[in-house]
Design an enzyme around this catalytic site. Structure first.
Site, PDB file in Angstrom:
ATOM      1  N   GLY A 133       0.837  -1.191   0.000  1.00  0.00           N
ATOM      2  CA  GLY A 133       0.000   0.000   0.000  1.00  0.00           C
ATOM      3  C   GLY A 133       0.868   1.236   0.000  1.00  0.00           C
ATOM      4  N   ARG A 134       0.348   2.315   0.601  1.00  0.00           N
ATOM      5  CA  ARG A 134       1.071   3.588   0.589  1.00  0.00           C
ATOM      6  C   ARG A 134       2.418   3.485   1.283  1.00  0.00           C
ATOM      7  NH1 ARG A 134      -1.039   6.383   3.977  1.00  0.00           N
ATOM      8  NH2 ARG A 134      -2.265   4.720   4.901  1.00  0.00           N
ATOM      9  N   ILE A 135       2.443   2.873   2.479  1.00  0.00           N
ATOM     10  CA  ILE A 135       3.686   2.799   3.236  1.00  0.00           C
ATOM     11  C   ILE A 135       4.597   1.716   2.667  1.00  0.00           C
ATOM     12  CG2 ILE A 135       4.679   2.346   5.516  1.00  0.00           C
ATOM     13  CD1 ILE A 135       2.096   3.501   6.714  1.00  0.00           C
ATOM     14  N   GLU A 172      -1.810  -1.546  24.234  1.00  0.00           N
ATOM     15  CA  GLU A 172      -1.034  -0.322  24.265  1.00  0.00           C
ATOM     16  C   GLU A 172      -1.749   0.728  25.108  1.00  0.00           C
ATOM     17  OE1 GLU A 172      -0.009   1.033  20.359  1.00  0.00           O
ATOM     18  OE2 GLU A 172       0.955  -0.857  19.787  1.00  0.00           O
ATOM     19  N   HIS A 215       5.539   2.217  19.765  1.00  0.00           N
ATOM     20  CA  HIS A 215       4.606   2.693  18.736  1.00  0.00           C
ATOM     21  C   HIS A 215       4.932   4.128  18.322  1.00  0.00           C
ATOM     22  CE1 HIS A 215       0.335   1.963  16.972  1.00  0.00           C
ATOM     23  NE2 HIS A 215       1.140   2.594  16.111  1.00  0.00           N
ATOM     24  N   ARG A 271       0.481  -3.383  12.841  1.00  0.00           N
ATOM     25  CA  ARG A 271      -0.358  -3.734  13.983  1.00  0.00           C
ATOM     26  C   ARG A 271       0.057  -5.112  14.481  1.00  0.00           C
ATOM     27  NH1 ARG A 271      -1.195   0.803  13.602  1.00  0.00           N
ATOM     28  NH2 ARG A 271      -3.152   2.003  13.663  1.00  0.00           N
TER      29      ARG A 271
END
Length: 332
Positions: A153-155, A265, A285, A236
């Protein structure tokens, strides 16, 4: 309008240039993390617009039902932490821009930082030097290694480009449409998931956590990885089958991991098994946590509030609320 912002750990939001968008509004910022519904209900009892920083606080029906003044939740990205059905039932608009086409460069950069840190054992070497030791081991270079991008995807695209710049052999595993896009942009794709895990030297995960992707990385997948391989997760924790990563690292396949995300978290348990492993680099994170990324994200978040105040809410994920409100204004 009374606005509350939760979980601004380092009191950063008021220092951003985009915070000026909220001039004239009654804004309260909370710097600690609270999940107790009683405490949150007290804090938010007069709040009309609630700003969330990603998924730090869960907003569920038992809390929403105690917030009669609440009309808008404004945030950015996905919203598994928000009970959308309850918001709709209670007339609360949820605005959340999905930043389609705009990568989180901060997350991509942290991913690459973790790749280099783990491969060169930078945190371990730093800790040893502070303890009076000199060169405790020999790391590995990334050049000519096989970089596996799971989820294009984008990342994932940005990280793939970083890998290419570092002279790596990049290939991709993903859904068929993402594989086609990767091939169209010049990247090789794995012939199978099994080959992807078995032949990659470094695998980095870049997928949204949705029901279809929860546990998508299985114990069997990890067992196929090389003893010298590295798994990086800045997406995740739920993408990996529960308990599988710890067990795999103990078994030696993969030989290393770099982790920025956890099932619970904030993760403050110093006895968490990943923290005790010499072959694991852990960060709290930090993927999206940079001043530059915050400017981008909170510009969108505050624009959503301004649009709501003007009577033209944007990026609404539960449009049924708008329909109901419109119908209620119509004459009988």
């Amino acid at each position: 309008m009374k606005i509350s912002i939760l979980d601004d750990y380092h009191d950063t939001i008021r220092t951003l240039a985009c915070f000026g968008k909220l001039d004239g509004y009654d804004v309260t910022i909370w710097n600690d993390h609270v999940q107790d519904n009683d405490a949150l209900a007290r804090r938010l009892r007069d709040t009309e617009a609630l700003v969330l920083i990603r998924e730090r606080t869960a907003i569920r029906a038992p809390l929403l039902e105690r917030l009669p003044a609440l009309k808008l939740i404004s945030q950015r990205s996905v919203y598994p932490h928000i009970d959308i059905d309850a918001c709709t039932r209670l007339g609360v608009i949820v605005s959340s821009g999905q930043h389609v086409g705009t990568p989180s460069y901060a997350t991509a950069e942290l991913t690459w930082g973790l790749v280099l840190a783990a491969m060169r054992e930078i945190p371990q070497q730093m800790a040893a030097l502070k303890a009076g030791k000199w060169q405790i081991g020999v790391g590995r270079s990334v050049r000519a290694k096989v970089l596996g991008i799971y989820g294009y995807g984008r990342i994932g695209k940005v990280v793939a480009d970083y890998g290419t710049a570092f002279g790596m052999k990049v290939w991709v595993w993903a859904r068929e449409d993402s594989l086609a896009r990767a091939r169209g942009e010049g990247y090789a794709t794995a012939p199978s998931k099994e080959a992807f895990f078995a032949q990659s030297d470094i695998i980095t995960l870049h997928m949204r956590l949705v029901p279809a992707t929860r546990g998508i990385v299985t114990a069997a997948d990890l067992a196929r990885m090389k003893p010298s391989a590295l798994l990086v997760n800045t997406s995740r924790a739920g993408l990996i089958e529960p308990g599988a990563l710890v067990n795999a690292l103990r078994a030696g396949r993969p030989g290393m991991a770099a982790v920025d995300v956890y099932e619970e978290e904030p993760m403050l348990d110093t006895n968490h098994p990943l923290l005790g492993m010499a072959n694991v680099v852990c960060t709290p994170h930090l993927g999206y946590v940079s001043r530059d990324e915050f400017e981008v994200q909170f510009t969108d978040i505050f624009d959503q509030i301004i649009a709501y105040a003007a009577g033209t809410p944007i990026n609404v994920v539960n449009p049924e609320v708008l329909i109901r409100s419109h119908d209620a204004r119509q004459p009988a």
